[in-house]
Each structure stands twice: as C-alpha cells, then as structure tokens.
Design a protein around this motif. Structure first.
Motif, PDB file in Angstrom:
ATOM      1  N   VAL A  69      47.383 -11.481  23.066  1.00 54.48           N
ATOM      2  CA  VAL A  69      47.266 -10.141  23.631  1.00 54.48           C
ATOM      3  C   VAL A  69      46.394 -10.266  24.874  1.00 54.48           C
ATOM      4  O   VAL A  69      45.293 -10.832  24.828  1.00 54.48           O
ATOM      5  CB  VAL A  69      46.657  -9.148  22.625  1.00 54.48           C
ATOM      6  CG1 VAL A  69      46.540  -7.764  23.251  1.00 54.48           C
ATOM      7  CG2 VAL A  69      47.488  -9.096  21.355  1.00 54.48           C
ATOM      8  N   LEU A  70      46.904  -9.752  25.984  1.00 55.14           N
ATOM      9  CA  LEU A  70      46.254  -9.901  27.285  1.00 55.14           C
ATOM     10  C   LEU A  70      46.098  -8.538  27.948  1.00 55.14           C
ATOM     11  O   LEU A  70      46.817  -7.594  27.611  1.00 55.14           O
ATOM     12  CB  LEU A  70      47.115 -10.788  28.192  1.00 55.14           C
ATOM     13  CG  LEU A  70      47.630 -12.092  27.591  1.00 55.14           C
ATOM     14  CD1 LEU A  70      48.800 -12.626  28.393  1.00 55.14           C
ATOM     15  CD2 LEU A  70      46.518 -13.109  27.527  1.00 55.14           C
ATOM     16  N   SER A  71      45.186  -8.457  28.895  1.00 54.23           N
ATOM     17  CA  SER A  71      45.101  -7.262  29.736  1.00 54.23           C
ATOM     18  C   SER A  71      45.267  -7.709  31.178  1.00 54.23           C
ATOM     19  O   SER A  71      44.766  -8.765  31.573  1.00 54.23           O
ATOM     20  CB  SER A  71      43.764  -6.545  29.540  1.00 54.23           C
ATOM     21  OG  SER A  71      42.706  -7.327  30.039  1.00 54.23           O
ATOM     22  N   LEU A  72      45.986  -6.915  31.946  1.00 56.08           N
ATOM     23  CA  LEU A  72      46.207  -7.206  33.362  1.00 56.08           C
ATOM     24  C   LEU A  72      45.979  -5.916  34.127  1.00 56.08           C
ATOM     25  O   LEU A  72      46.573  -4.882  33.805  1.00 56.08           O
ATOM     26  CB  LEU A  72      47.632  -7.721  33.588  1.00 56.08           C
ATOM     27  CG  LEU A  72      47.978  -8.165  35.005  1.00 56.08           C
ATOM     28  CD1 LEU A  72      47.157  -9.399  35.397  1.00 56.08           C
ATOM     29  CD2 LEU A  72      49.462  -8.488  35.114  1.00 56.08           C
ATOM     30  N   THR A  73      45.111  -5.977  35.129  1.00 55.53           N
ATOM     31  CA  THR A  73      44.778  -4.769  35.867  1.00 55.53           C
ATOM     32  C   THR A  73      44.288  -5.101  37.267  1.00 55.53           C
ATOM     33  O   THR A  73      43.793  -6.192  37.523  1.00 55.53           O
ATOM     34  CB  THR A  73      43.693  -3.957  35.116  1.00 55.53           C
ATOM     35  OG1 THR A  73      43.488  -2.718  35.774  1.00 55.53           O
ATOM     36  CG2 THR A  73      42.381  -4.703  35.043  1.00 55.53           C
ATOM     37  N   TYR A  74      44.441  -4.134  38.155  1.00 58.10           N
ATOM     38  CA  TYR A  74      43.760  -4.181  39.431  1.00 58.10           C
ATOM     39  C   TYR A  74      42.375  -3.584  39.208  1.00 58.10           C
ATOM     40  O   TYR A  74      42.228  -2.592  38.487  1.00 58.10           O
ATOM     41  CB  TYR A  74      44.472  -3.329  40.481  1.00 58.10           C
ATOM     42  CG  TYR A  74      45.543  -4.048  41.252  1.00 58.10           C
ATOM     43  CD1 TYR A  74      45.331  -5.307  41.797  1.00 58.10           C
ATOM     44  CD2 TYR A  74      46.763  -3.435  41.484  1.00 58.10           C
ATOM     45  CE1 TYR A  74      46.311  -5.940  42.534  1.00 58.10           C
ATOM     46  CE2 TYR A  74      47.751  -4.069  42.222  1.00 58.10           C
ATOM     47  CZ  TYR A  74      47.513  -5.318  42.741  1.00 58.10           C
ATOM     48  OH  TYR A  74      48.477  -5.949  43.479  1.00 58.10           O
ATOM     49  N   VAL A  75      41.377  -4.157  39.826  1.00 54.50           N
ATOM     50  CA  VAL A  75      40.028  -3.601  39.793  1.00 54.50           C
ATOM     51  C   VAL A  75      39.789  -2.952  41.141  1.00 54.50           C
ATOM     52  O   VAL A  75      39.733  -3.626  42.165  1.00 54.50           O
ATOM     53  CB  VAL A  75      38.978  -4.694  39.501  1.00 54.50           C
ATOM     54  CG1 VAL A  75      37.576  -4.101  39.491  1.00 54.50           C
ATOM     55  CG2 VAL A  75      39.286  -5.391  38.180  1.00 54.50           C
ATOM     56  N   LEU A  76      39.695  -1.636  41.135  1.00 51.75           N
ATOM     57  CA  LEU A  76      39.523  -0.867  42.367  1.00 51.75           C
ATOM     58  C   LEU A  76      38.085  -0.381  42.456  1.00 51.75           C
ATOM     59  O   LEU A  76      37.581   0.249  41.531  1.00 51.75           O
ATOM     60  CB  LEU A  76      40.481   0.326  42.375  1.00 51.75           C
ATOM     61  CG  LEU A  76      41.951  -0.018  42.118  1.00 51.75           C
ATOM     62  CD1 LEU A  76      42.757   1.243  41.925  1.00 51.75           C
ATOM     63  CD2 LEU A  76      42.505  -0.849  43.243  1.00 51.75           C
ATOM     64  N   ARG A  77      37.456  -0.684  43.553  1.00 54.62           N
ATOM     65  CA  ARG A  77      36.075  -0.255  43.763  1.00 54.62           C
ATOM     66  C   ARG A  77      36.074   1.076  44.516  1.00 54.62           C
ATOM     67  O   ARG A  77      36.861   1.274  45.427  1.00 54.62           O
ATOM     68  CB  ARG A  77      35.305  -1.297  44.550  1.00 54.62           C
ATOM     69  CG  ARG A  77      35.256  -2.629  43.830  1.00 54.62           C
ATOM     70  CD  ARG A  77      34.252  -3.584  44.417  1.00 54.62           C
ATOM     71  NE  ARG A  77      34.369  -4.894  43.813  1.00 54.62           N
ATOM     72  CZ  ARG A  77      33.904  -5.214  42.614  1.00 54.62           C
ATOM     73  NH1 ARG A  77      33.322  -4.315  41.883  1.00 54.62           N
ATOM     74  NH2 ARG A  77      34.047  -6.438  42.143  1.00 54.62           N
ATOM     75  N   SER A  78      35.163   1.943  44.117  1.00 51.66           N
ATOM     76  CA  SER A  78      35.046   3.226  44.814  1.00 51.66           C
ATOM     77  C   SER A  78      34.414   3.000  46.184  1.00 51.66           C
ATOM     78  O   SER A  78      33.917   1.916  46.485  1.00 51.66           O
ATOM     79  CB  SER A  78      34.197   4.194  43.981  1.00 51.66           C
ATOM     80  OG  SER A  78      32.881   3.696  43.899  1.00 51.66           O
ATOM     81  N   ALA A  79      34.426   4.035  47.003  1.00 52.60           N
ATOM     82  CA  ALA A  79      33.894   3.925  48.362  1.00 52.60           C
ATOM     83  C   ALA A  79      32.420   3.534  48.354  1.00 52.60           C
ATOM     84  O   ALA A  79      31.964   2.805  49.229  1.00 52.60           O
ATOM     85  CB  ALA A  79      34.080   5.247  49.101  1.00 52.60           C
ATOM     86  N   ASP A  80      31.671   3.989  47.354  1.00 55.62           N
ATOM     87  CA  ASP A  80      30.245   3.654  47.287  1.00 55.62           C
ATOM     88  C   ASP A  80      30.005   2.347  46.526  1.00 55.62           C
ATOM     89  O   ASP A  80      28.865   1.921  46.375  1.00 55.62           O
ATOM     90  CB  ASP A  80      29.456   4.796  46.657  1.00 55.62           C
ATOM     91  CG  ASP A  80      29.893   5.082  45.221  1.00 55.62           C
ATOM     92  OD1 ASP A  80      30.763   4.367  44.683  1.00 55.62           O
ATOM     93  OD2 ASP A  80      29.348   6.031  44.631  1.00 55.62           O
TER      94      ASP A  80
END
Length: 155
Positions: A69-80
């Motif tokens: 079982v795996l997780s795949l995601t984009y990690v998006l940083r907020s503007a701050d």
C-alpha cells in the motif's frame, strides 16, 4: 518493438467491464515501474523534484506478502511556505503476483461514502475514473522527468 507502456489510453475511454479495468490496472503498474521501480523494493518516503513542477512524494504505508500500500501525492507549499497541501493524495495498492496497480478511493470519496452511497454511480465506473486519472498522472509525471531513486541494499 512496441512496449505496453507505449500504448496510449484515451481519456475518453469508457469502462467496458472487469477485463478492461484489469488491463488499466496493468498499464498503471507498468507506468509506476518507470517512475519508481518494483513496489516490493520500496521503503519509507521518497521525494522527486524536477524544475518547473511540484514536489512529488511517494510513501510506503504497508508491505504484505502479496501487496503493498503506497501513497502518491504532490506536495504544494502555500505562498507563505508555512503550510503544505497534498493533492491529489492518492492511496495505491500494488498486487505483486498479478503485477497490477490500483488507485483506491480518494480521501474525499471515503468521506462521501461514510455519508451514504451516491445513487446511480456504479463501482466499475468509479474505479475506472480513479484509475484512468492515475494512469494519466503517472504518464505526466514520467514525461516531466520525475523518478524515485531506490537505494540498493549494501551486501
């Protein structure tokens, strides 16, 4: 020579049945192999960074004898840069013996299912849409240059 990963699946394709869905799962597995290699050999959390794209994160949630079982995601940083958002935050299940990869429910779908099933939505259609999205995303990530380096054990 034509490789199975060269076969293009149209986003317009519709689920035709269980066999077609299993074909899509197999295609997902082959695309995943290009991105990260054999799921059985993965461990921990890995990050892929390429210029001009978001950080891609792959995590191993669980290994069992015949599945991972795996997780795949984009990690998006907020503007701050203080907070992170994970989109689409997919949970994947790799079946080692069958060499197929399935996108399980999105977190939003898990919450909606807890509230009650939606009328008119068939399981086959839901699985087809999730896995078609995974297929296209894996293709996109590979085209952008994402790869997860697997560390070989030292003997």
């Amino acid at each position: 020579m034509l490789c199975e990963t060269d076969i293009k699946l149209s986003w317009r394709a519709r689920p035709r049945g269980f066999v077609a869905l299993m074909g899509l799962y197999e295609c997902n597995y082959l695309r995943f192999l290009q991105l990260a290699g054999d799921p059985k050999r993965l461990s921990g959390t890995m990050i892929s960074r390429v210029d001009g794209d978001c950080e891609l994160q792959l995590g191993v949630l669980e290994h069992m004898p015949y599945t991972s079982v795996l997780s795949l995601t984009y990690v998006l940083r907020s503007a701050d840069s203080a907070s992170l958002e994970r989109l689409p935050d997919l949970r994947l299940r790799a079946y080692h013996d069958a060499r197929v990869l399935e996108a399980e429910e999105f977190p939003e779908q898990q919450r909606a299912r807890a509230a009650g099933p939606r009328r008119g939505e068939r399981e086959l259609h839901q699985r087809w849409m999730r896995n078609m999205m995974l297929n296209k995303w894996l293709e996109y990530c590979a085209e952008r240059g994402h790869r997860f380096a697997v560390k070989e054990p030292v003997s």
